[in-house]
Design a protein around this motif. Sequence first.
Motif, mmCIF file in Angstrom:
data_model
loop_
_atom_site.group_PDB
_atom_site.id
_atom_site.type_symbol
_atom_site.label_atom_id
_atom_site.label_comp_id
_atom_site.label_asym_id
_atom_site.label_seq_id
_atom_site.Cartn_x
_atom_site.Cartn_y
_atom_site.Cartn_z
ATOM 1 N N SER A 178 0.819 -1.209 0.000
ATOM 2 C CA SER A 178 0.000 0.000 0.000
ATOM 3 C C SER A 178 0.856 1.262 0.000
ATOM 4 N N ILE A 206 -3.024 -7.909 -2.395
ATOM 5 C CA ILE A 206 -3.661 -6.620 -2.681
ATOM 6 C C ILE A 206 -2.565 -5.581 -2.879
ATOM 7 N N ARG A 208 -2.432 -1.516 -3.694
ATOM 8 C CA ARG A 208 -3.302 -0.344 -3.828
ATOM 9 C C ARG A 208 -2.534 0.946 -3.551
ATOM 10 N N ASP A 209 -2.980 2.025 -4.228
ATOM 11 C CA ASP A 209 -2.454 3.379 -3.981
ATOM 12 C C ASP A 209 -0.943 3.460 -4.187
ATOM 13 N N CYS A 210 -0.441 2.754 -5.188
ATOM 14 C CA CYS A 210 0.999 2.743 -5.462
ATOM 15 C C CYS A 210 1.312 3.505 -6.742
ATOM 16 N N VAL A 241 -5.380 -5.267 -7.892
ATOM 17 C CA VAL A 241 -4.580 -4.052 -8.065
ATOM 18 C C VAL A 241 -5.559 -2.899 -8.245
ATOM 19 N N GLU A 242 -5.511 -1.889 -7.369
ATOM 20 C CA GLU A 242 -6.492 -0.814 -7.457
ATOM 21 C C GLU A 242 -5.890 0.531 -7.061
ATOM 22 N N ASN A 243 -6.452 1.580 -7.680
ATOM 23 C CA ASN A 243 -6.110 2.968 -7.339
ATOM 24 C C ASN A 243 -4.611 3.244 -7.445
ATOM 25 N N CYS A 244 -3.996 2.692 -8.464
ATOM 26 C CA CYS A 244 -2.561 2.904 -8.669
ATOM 27 C C CYS A 244 -2.314 3.809 -9.875
ATOM 28 N N SER A 269 -9.706 0.977 -11.400
ATOM 29 C CA SER A 269 -9.574 2.360 -10.919
ATOM 30 C C SER A 269 -8.117 2.827 -10.902
ATOM 31 N N CYS A 270 -7.439 2.650 -12.032
ATOM 32 C CA CYS A 270 -6.037 3.046 -12.142
ATOM 33 C C CYS A 270 -5.858 4.091 -13.233
#
Length: 416
Positions: A178, A206, A208-210, A241-244, A269-270
């Motif tokens: 994360s 998971i 995320r946010d990377c 994998v999300e929000n990256c 959501s990337c």
Amino acid sequence: MKLNIKDYGAIGDGCTITTKALQQAIDEAAKQAATVVVSPGTYLCGSLFLREGMALEIQKDAVLLGSPCLDDYVIADTRFEGRTCQWPLALLNAQDIEGVHVYGEGILDGNGIPFYTDFWEKRAQAIALDRPFSNRDVMRPRLFFIERCSSVTIEGITLRNSAFWNLHLYDSRDIIVSGITIQAPHEGVRAASSDAIDIDACQHVIIRDCDFSTDDDCVCIKGGKGPDAHVTNKPTEDILVENCRFGFGHGVITFGSEASIVRNVRIRSCVVEGENTLVRYKFRGDTYQHFEHMIFEDITIRNGGWLFDVRPWISRQDELLGEDQMSVVSDLTVRNITATDMQSPGVLGESSDYLKLEGIVLQSITFTSAPDATGSLVRADVHEKQEAPVGVLSYDTSGDIVFRDVLIDGEILRNA
């Protein structure tokens, strides 16, 4: 309880090898169920080994800097490109631990330039002499290697300039990565084999946010190679994998080349900004590969490379272990994608007796070519060109592929 590495004699001048003091602090923290604190400074070191029962905090303005000397790393039998062989262990290693926690605002720096330079020089010599050359010919340490671990949390840190792969997760489960940043140069002296995260025979991961920018694949799904890989390796499955954010790279999500059984992978959501390929599969003729239940959704791409690179693959640096093995992609959905200023829609399969595409759905995709698009990728050198048609998706018409609301340069793409 927190233990500061300076209390164990660690010197943060960036010049003095301080591996011994760092390892002493780690070993003591394990005895006390404590957290090792890497305080501001630059600490030059070789291979370090985390222990069960401790945590590692790398504070802001603190750098664990890899030694440029291979002798400072442990050489041992280890996982390398889908098999076990003699290879350097990483700068930071976790093996057979339940409960790995590494966090902070500091940096792991692989000090990769000397290793990159050596690799490119030896590769050029081999090409000039028309000799075989593989990645194994130039030993380079990874930055962070996690093997046979569970309940892993990695938060906040930056990994940069790794001499080889950045974060290699092998035969581990229940992992959360994360808010980390991974960087490797793609200009100047390029970072050969600088995968950001390799998920190798792991379950329940998971990410995320990377933020990623490397000169190789960003998130790479692996799991062994060779004719018996599907028998001798655990499946890689249940990956999110999300929000990256993805910058330059060879693949946003790449399946292979050392991968066999992969299930349940979702990317959502990337944002992708810069030359990269969203969906990349590297099919090997020497490995049975079955990839199923994968979703890419809600992704925005700007100034990108290709949408798809799905086809047989072999690198000049790789080794072949057999032939005529079957590859299957089953139940792949790519939906809600907006891609602008792109080089090419890319390649989605090639007609082959050894490649089967089934249950492929492309839905709600809007693709726009860059005004100066050529279909080529700048990451490829003259020896490994990467080219695809501008404004045209090249796809296997014999495959089970469905297009729904797919718009390429204003034209609706329909099934043949």
